[in-house]
Design an enzyme around this catalytic site. Sequence first.
Site, short mmCIF file in Angstrom:
data_model
loop_
_atom_site.label_atom_id
_atom_site.label_comp_id
_atom_site.label_asym_id
_atom_site.label_seq_id
_atom_site.Cartn_x
_atom_site.Cartn_y
_atom_site.Cartn_z
N ARG A 170 0.84 -1.21 0.00
CA ARG A 170 0.00 0.00 0.00
C ARG A 170 0.87 1.26 0.00
O ARG A 170 0.57 2.24 0.69
CB ARG A 170 -0.93 0.04 1.22
CG ARG A 170 -1.94 -1.09 1.31
CD ARG A 170 -2.97 -1.03 0.18
NE ARG A 170 -4.07 -1.94 0.44
CZ ARG A 170 -4.06 -3.24 0.13
NH1 ARG A 170 -3.00 -3.78 -0.46
NH2 ARG A 170 -5.10 -3.98 0.38
N SER A 259 -10.23 -0.57 3.59
CA SER A 259 -9.50 -0.79 4.85
C SER A 259 -9.00 0.56 5.36
O SER A 259 -8.36 1.30 4.61
CB SER A 259 -8.28 -1.68 4.62
OG SER A 259 -8.66 -2.93 4.13
N GLU A 355 -4.52 4.06 6.33
CA GLU A 355 -4.28 3.95 4.89
C GLU A 355 -4.69 5.22 4.14
O GLU A 355 -3.93 5.70 3.31
CB GLU A 355 -5.09 2.76 4.35
CG GLU A 355 -4.26 1.65 3.76
CD GLU A 355 -5.05 0.88 2.74
OE1 GLU A 355 -5.12 1.33 1.59
OE2 GLU A 355 -5.61 -0.17 3.10
N1 EPU Z 1 -10.81 -10.44 11.00
C1 EPU Z 1 -11.46 -10.51 12.22
N2 EPU Z 1 -12.38 -9.55 12.51
C2 EPU Z 1 -12.67 -8.53 11.68
C3 EPU Z 1 -11.98 -8.45 10.44
C4 EPU Z 1 -11.04 -9.42 10.14
O1 EPU Z 1 -11.24 -11.41 13.01
O2 EPU Z 1 -13.51 -7.70 12.02
C5 EPU Z 1 -9.86 -11.49 10.65
C6 EPU Z 1 -10.45 -12.37 9.55
O3 EPU Z 1 -11.23 -13.40 10.07
C7 EPU Z 1 -9.23 -12.90 8.85
C8 EPU Z 1 -8.23 -11.77 9.02
O4 EPU Z 1 -8.71 -10.93 10.05
O5 EPU Z 1 -8.73 -14.05 9.50
C9 EPU Z 1 -7.98 -11.00 7.73
O6 EPU Z 1 -9.22 -10.48 7.23
P1 EPU Z 1 -9.52 -10.36 5.66
O7 EPU Z 1 -9.27 -11.66 4.98
O8 EPU Z 1 -10.88 -9.74 5.51
O9 EPU Z 1 -8.42 -9.40 5.07
P2 EPU Z 1 -7.73 -8.09 5.65
O10 EPU Z 1 -6.33 -8.43 6.00
O11 EPU Z 1 -8.57 -7.49 6.72
C10 EPU Z 1 -6.72 -7.24 3.40
C11 EPU Z 1 -6.69 -5.95 2.63
C12 EPU Z 1 -7.98 -5.75 1.85
C13 EPU Z 1 -8.12 -6.90 0.88
C14 EPU Z 1 -8.13 -8.22 1.66
C15 EPU Z 1 -8.12 -9.40 0.73
C16 EPU Z 1 -5.26 -4.43 3.85
C17 EPU Z 1 -5.18 -3.23 4.74
N3 EPU Z 1 -6.49 -4.84 3.55
O12 EPU Z 1 -7.76 -7.13 4.37
O13 EPU Z 1 -7.84 -4.54 1.10
O14 EPU Z 1 -9.30 -6.79 0.10
O15 EPU Z 1 -6.95 -8.32 2.50
O16 EPU Z 1 -6.88 -9.52 0.11
O17 EPU Z 1 -4.24 -4.96 3.46
C18 EPU Z 1 -8.26 -2.20 1.12
O18 EPU Z 1 -7.04 -2.03 1.09
O19 EPU Z 1 -9.05 -1.22 1.11
C19 EPU Z 1 -8.80 -3.56 1.19
C20 EPU Z 1 -10.11 -3.78 1.34
#
Ligand code: EPU
Length: 359
Positions: A170, A259, A355
């Site tokens: 990012r 995010s 972000e």
């Molecule tokens: N989780 C929780 N509670 C929550 C949210 C998440 O326990 O309220 C846990 C989920 O269960 C999972 C982990 O956290 O085990 C990761 O969650 P998720 O797979 O939704 O992905 P993320 O790491 O939260 C990142 C990117 C997203 C992207 C997704 C998929 C960043 C900051 N965010 O989210 O990007 O779509 O992976 O690759 O890196 C964005 O940048 O705007 C964005 C949406």
Amino acid sequence: MVDNPAMLVEKNVPLQAFNTFHIVAKAHTLVRIASESDLNELLADPEWGAAPKFVLGGGSNIVLTGDVKALVLKVEVMGRRLLQETTKAFVIEAGAGENWHDFVTWTLAQGYPGLENLALIPGTVGASPVQNVGAYGVELQDRFDSLDAVDLHTGEAFTLNAAQCAFGYRDSVFKHGAGGPGVHKGGHQTVGLKDRTLILRVRFALPKLWKPVLGYADIDKKMAAQRSASPTARQLYDWVCEIRRAKLPDPQRIGNAGSFFKNPTVTKEQCADIIARDPRVVHYPLADGTVKLAAGWLIDACGWRGKSVGQAGVYEKQALVLVNRGDATGGEVMTLAKAIQTSVYERFGIRLEPEPVVV
Ligand code: EPU
């Protein structure tokens, strides 16, 4: 400028429709940039050429905390085409003002797969390299060829390749000013391109030998459910759209900027300390020995999911996403963000980094 309607300087322009948080704010002055010549004309203008400027793409990664005093340049450079076919790749060029998701959909329809994991990311083509957008195991830098931009301070047009963009998680050269990663342009060194660059066009190299990018938990679940060992690009695109629609708020309906915080990276020792505080912490060891933590999990563990400050809230289905529940101000969003940062720091000793750009 009066003779050329394309160069019209609009006054007191409401920005609510131009930011995906749908925060109410105004641009004191705004110019729409549809081409390089529009920009050249503006930069040569005696009244506006030297004025402080703010470049607005799809408004999907900003928090407006008040009216914008700098001259807003709304990027509306359009067009998309196959530029070149090499032995290895289709090189596709798109105008910075093109909507990102529409562009991804178009590339697939034309038979150029490679961007399917990045479907439904809000924003424009021109903003995609600034943040090095990423999702489901693919980052923009994996498909990037080059871009054309203009230096707003000097009026100089230049082209950058991937190395010159200094992509990170990012992150890119466009997010850093003095002291950040620099690029060589026209034989002399400049340091960081933050607040001084307008991206006109971006080129993507989409590999002819296409392979699905799998291995991400949510995608693997879809594969198992559909008993599909080797999905097509179209299938992956559909799954990514389904996953995002189920987890993330549609900015057309609920204002948000995706995010709100980056996933933090910590050392093995720091991670062990956090596991000692809560063994359920979601973490991913990286190749370089560090560990990435799921910021959404950390925020959720602090009890923030579904909570609000005024009209700014934490999304019920994904705690990493802050939402506008009605008429939130940028101030409310930032108060909520700071409260979240404080509690995650107090509980886990981790400083979450936002972000979006705060304007
Ligand atoms: N989780 C929780 N509670 C929550 C949210 C998440 O326990 O309220 C846990 C989920 O269960 C999972 C982990 O956290 O085990 C990761 O969650 P998720 O797979 O939704 O992905 P993320 O790491 O939260 C990142 C990117 C997203 C992207 C997704 C998929 C960043 C900051 N965010 O989210 O990007 O779509 O992976 O690759 O890196 C964005 O940048 O705007 C964005 C949406």
